[in-house]
Every structure is written in structure tokens, then in C-alpha cells.
Write a protein that holds these residues in place. Structure first.
Motif, PDB file in Angstrom:
ATOM      1  N   GLY A  29       0.815  -1.206   0.000  1.00 34.69           N
ATOM      2  CA  GLY A  29       0.000   0.000   0.000  1.00 34.69           C
ATOM      3  C   GLY A  29       0.847   1.252   0.000  1.00 34.69           C
ATOM      4  O   GLY A  29       2.018   1.220  -0.338  1.00 34.69           O
ATOM      5  N   GLU A  75      -1.925   0.547  -3.404  1.00 34.64           N
ATOM      6  CA  GLU A  75      -3.204   0.228  -2.738  1.00 34.64           C
ATOM      7  C   GLU A  75      -4.097  -0.621  -3.663  1.00 34.64           C
ATOM      8  O   GLU A  75      -4.822  -1.493  -3.210  1.00 34.64           O
ATOM      9  CB  GLU A  75      -3.939   1.501  -2.301  1.00 34.64           C
ATOM     10  N   GLU A  76      -4.016  -0.341  -4.967  1.00 36.36           N
ATOM     11  CA  GLU A  76      -4.768  -1.165  -5.927  1.00 36.36           C
ATOM     12  C   GLU A  76      -4.240  -2.605  -5.903  1.00 36.36           C
ATOM     13  O   GLU A  76      -4.996  -3.571  -5.942  1.00 36.36           O
ATOM     14  CB  GLU A  76      -4.627  -0.599  -7.347  1.00 36.36           C
ATOM     15  N   ARG A  91      -2.778  -4.016  -3.405  1.00 34.76           N
ATOM     16  CA  ARG A  91      -3.206  -4.591  -2.122  1.00 34.76           C
ATOM     17  C   ARG A  91      -4.593  -5.235  -2.250  1.00 34.76           C
ATOM     18  O   ARG A  91      -4.845  -6.327  -1.792  1.00 34.76           O
ATOM     19  CB  ARG A  91      -3.237  -3.472  -1.069  1.00 34.76           C
ATOM     20  N   ARG A  92      -5.481  -4.472  -2.920  1.00 34.63           N
ATOM     21  CA  ARG A  92      -6.852  -4.981  -3.089  1.00 34.63           C
ATOM     22  C   ARG A  92      -6.841  -6.277  -3.902  1.00 34.63           C
ATOM     23  O   ARG A  92      -7.512  -7.247  -3.569  1.00 34.63           O
ATOM     24  CB  ARG A  92      -7.675  -3.891  -3.795  1.00 34.63           C
ATOM     25  N   LEU A  93      -6.028  -6.298  -4.961  1.00 36.53           N
ATOM     26  CA  LEU A  93      -5.971  -7.502  -5.807  1.00 36.53           C
ATOM     27  C   LEU A  93      -5.425  -8.701  -5.027  1.00 36.53           C
ATOM     28  O   LEU A  93      -5.903  -9.819  -5.166  1.00 36.53           O
ATOM     29  CB  LEU A  93      -5.051  -7.254  -7.015  1.00 36.53           C
ATOM     30  N   LYS A 139      -5.323  -9.158  -1.651  1.00 40.04           N
ATOM     31  CA  LYS A 139      -6.055  -9.579  -0.459  1.00 40.04           C
ATOM     32  C   LYS A 139      -7.479 -10.040  -0.733  1.00 40.04           C
ATOM     33  O   LYS A 139      -7.969 -10.943  -0.089  1.00 40.04           O
ATOM     34  CB  LYS A 139      -6.088  -8.437   0.570  1.00 40.04           C
ATOM     35  N   ASP A 140      -8.146  -9.368  -1.672  1.00 39.82           N
ATOM     36  CA  ASP A 140      -9.587  -9.588  -1.779  1.00 39.82           C
ATOM     37  C   ASP A 140     -10.011 -10.409  -2.980  1.00 39.82           C
ATOM     38  O   ASP A 140     -11.188 -10.728  -3.125  1.00 39.82           O
ATOM     39  CB  ASP A 140     -10.317  -8.233  -1.823  1.00 39.82           C
ATOM     40  N   GLN A 141      -9.053 -10.710  -3.855  1.00 38.88           N
ATOM     41  CA  GLN A 141      -9.414 -11.416  -5.071  1.00 38.88           C
ATOM     42  C   GLN A 141      -9.933 -12.809  -4.742  1.00 38.88           C
ATOM     43  O   GLN A 141      -9.248 -13.585  -4.086  1.00 38.88           O
ATOM     44  CB  GLN A 141      -8.176 -11.511  -5.977  1.00 38.88           C
ATOM     45  N   ASP A 167      -9.201 -12.716   5.598  1.00 39.80           N
ATOM     46  CA  ASP A 167      -8.936 -12.638   4.158  1.00 39.80           C
ATOM     47  C   ASP A 167      -8.173 -13.869   3.675  1.00 39.80           C
ATOM     48  O   ASP A 167      -7.871 -14.774   4.463  1.00 39.80           O
ATOM     49  CB  ASP A 167      -8.222 -11.320   3.796  1.00 39.80           C
TER      50      ASP A 167
END
Ligand code: Z5A
Length: 211
Positions: free
Chosen positions: A42, A48-49, A51-53, A55-57, A159
């Protein structure tokens, strides 16, 4: 101008890094220091983008090698755009995780070869190393209890990485301990099973030589 001081926090899930990172920033600012706080992955728009990919993918989750490369891409961006400029301007930089997480999670945890990871880490951050790394060590029981309490309080679920099993987390903890043993000057291990105030006393003491 003298280069600033770079401090990183490391540890397994629920070790209390984020809590101590915030306290350290406030305490350093009270002493008149300029502090940049960041986290990994991040700290920039791109990171940060990523990070989203990571952790949340849920579908097409990254395989071990692409996960590694994503962490490194995020780190390269953060070092170039945030950490280096702040250190060059004489500021303190405090980061919630940095390159030791890659060795612990992708190396000891996922089993990717440590020698290659070290070289890739050095490449991604142009050989930047923290001046001090604070490793918060907690038992598996403490880690689980804190994560469950947080999930209940915030109505969230673990997660993708947090869901890795007990064996993964045991390898992770042992890996962090090995890293600390190999670099005792840089990496200070703190028993973080106690309450936030107790842990904070040790964290603050460990930064004394840089203040
Ligand atoms: N990762 C990787 O695999 N490779 C890499 O190269 C990098 C990272 C850089 C980032 O997730 C994930 O990426 C992480 C490693 C991996 N794995 N996972 N999952 P993250 O940033 O979302 O999560 P984290 O770094 O693991 O941090 P965390 O889960 O947010 O926990 P923490 O920062 O260590 O703890 P906290 O938020 O301060 O505290 C957790 C809870 O415990 C909270 O409710 C607090 O109020 C409570 N707490 C904190 N301290 C105490 C004490 N002392 N007593 C009691 N309760 C406490």
C-alpha cells in the motif's frame, strides 16, 4: 541534510503492529520529528490497488509467484515515490511491514527460494534496508484470540492470506525468528503477548538509539 530514519514493524497476524505503528508516530511527533507513516502492501495509489488484488481477489486468486511479484511491484512503487523522498528530506519513515514480510510469507510460508527472494527484494527497493525492524512476536493462541475478537467487533471475515492454515503460520513465526537471529543489530524481537501499553514500553525503548 542527514538522511532520515527508517523503521519497519513485522510479525504474524494480529501481533498488534498497526496499533504500535500509530503510537510510535504520535510519540515521535511529540518529540518534534516529522514522520511519514506507511504500510505494505500500500501507501501509493498503485500499491493500494495491488493490495486490493492480493487480499480480496476471490476468483483467479494470485498463484504463489504472481503474489510475490505483486508484493514486489507495490514495494518498488512505495520506495521510489514515498519512502526514499521522505528519507532524503530527513524525515522518519515508519512502515507497517516491509521486505522481511516477503521472506517470511513467500519464503518460509509459501516455500519460494529465499536466495532468489533476497535478490528480488534488493532489486525492488534498490537495496534500501530499514535502520531498525521491530518484530512483534505473539503465540498462535494470542493471534487467534485477537483476530476472532476483531472479526466479531467489525463484522469482517479473515482474508485469503489470514485463512492459510496453522502450519503455514507456524512456519511464518519460525521464519521471522530466523531472520531476527541472522540480523540481531537490525531486528529487535519484542514479546507482544501482553497488553498494548506493555508492548509500547518495549517498542519505545527499542527506538532510543535513533532519537
Ligand atoms: N504480506 C506478504 O505476504 N508479503 C509481503 O511482502 C507483505 C505482506 C508486505 C497484509 O495484510 C498481508 O500481506 C499480511 C502479510 C502479507 N497477511 N495477512 N493476512 P494486512 O495489512 O491487512 O494485515 P496484517 O499486516 O497482518 O495486520 P493486521 O491483521 O491488521 O494486524 P496487526 O497490524 O498486527 O494488528 P492490529 O491491527 O494492531 O491489532 C489486531 C487486533 O488486536 C485489533 O483488534 C487490536 O485492537 C488488537 N490488539 C492490538 N494490540 C493488542 C494488544 N497488545 N493486546 C490486545 N489486543 C491488541
Amino acid at each position: 541534510m542527514a538522511r532520515g530514519t527508517f523503521i519497519t514493524f513485522e510479525g504474524g497476524e494480529g501481533c498488534g503492529k498497526s496499533t504500535q505503528v500509530r503510537r510510535l508516530k504520535e510519540a515521535l511527533e511529540r518529540e518534534g520529528h516529522e514522520v511519514v507513516l506507511t504500510r505494505e502492501p500500500g501507501g501509493t495509489w498503485l500499491a493500494e490497488e495491488i493490495r486490493r488484488l492480493i487480499k480480496d481477489q476471490e476468483s483467479d486468486a494470485p498463484c504463489d509467484r504472481s503474489e510475490l511479484l505483486l508484493f514486489l511491484a507495490a514495494r518498488a512503487q512505495l520506495v521510489k515515490n514515498v519512502i526514499r523522498p521522505a528519507l532524503d528530506a530527513g524525515k522518519w519513515v515508519v512502515s507497517d511491514r516491509f521486505s522481511d514480510s516477503t521472506l517470511a510469507y513467500q519464503g518460509y510460508g509459501r516455500g519460494l527460494p529465499l536466495g532468489i527472494l533476497k535478490e528480488m527484494n534488493a532489486f525492488a527497493c534498490e537495496n534500501l534496508k530499514p535502520d531498525l525492524t521491530i518484530l512483534l512476536d505473539v503465540s498462535p493462541e494470542t493471534s487467534q484470540a485477537r483476530l476472532h475478537a476483531r472479526e466479531a467487533a467489525t463484522h469482517t471475515v479473515a482474508d485469503r492470506i489470514e485463512q492459510a492454515g496453522d502450519e503455514f503460520h507456524a512456519r511464518l513465526r519460525a521464519g521471522f525468528a530466523e531472520l531476527a537471529k541472522a540480523e540481531p543489530e537490525r531486528i529487535v524481537t519484542i514479546d507482544a503477548n501482553g497488553g498494548p501499553n506493555e508492548v509500547w514500553e518495549d517498542v519505545w525503548k527499542s527506538t532510543r538509539r535513533f532519537r
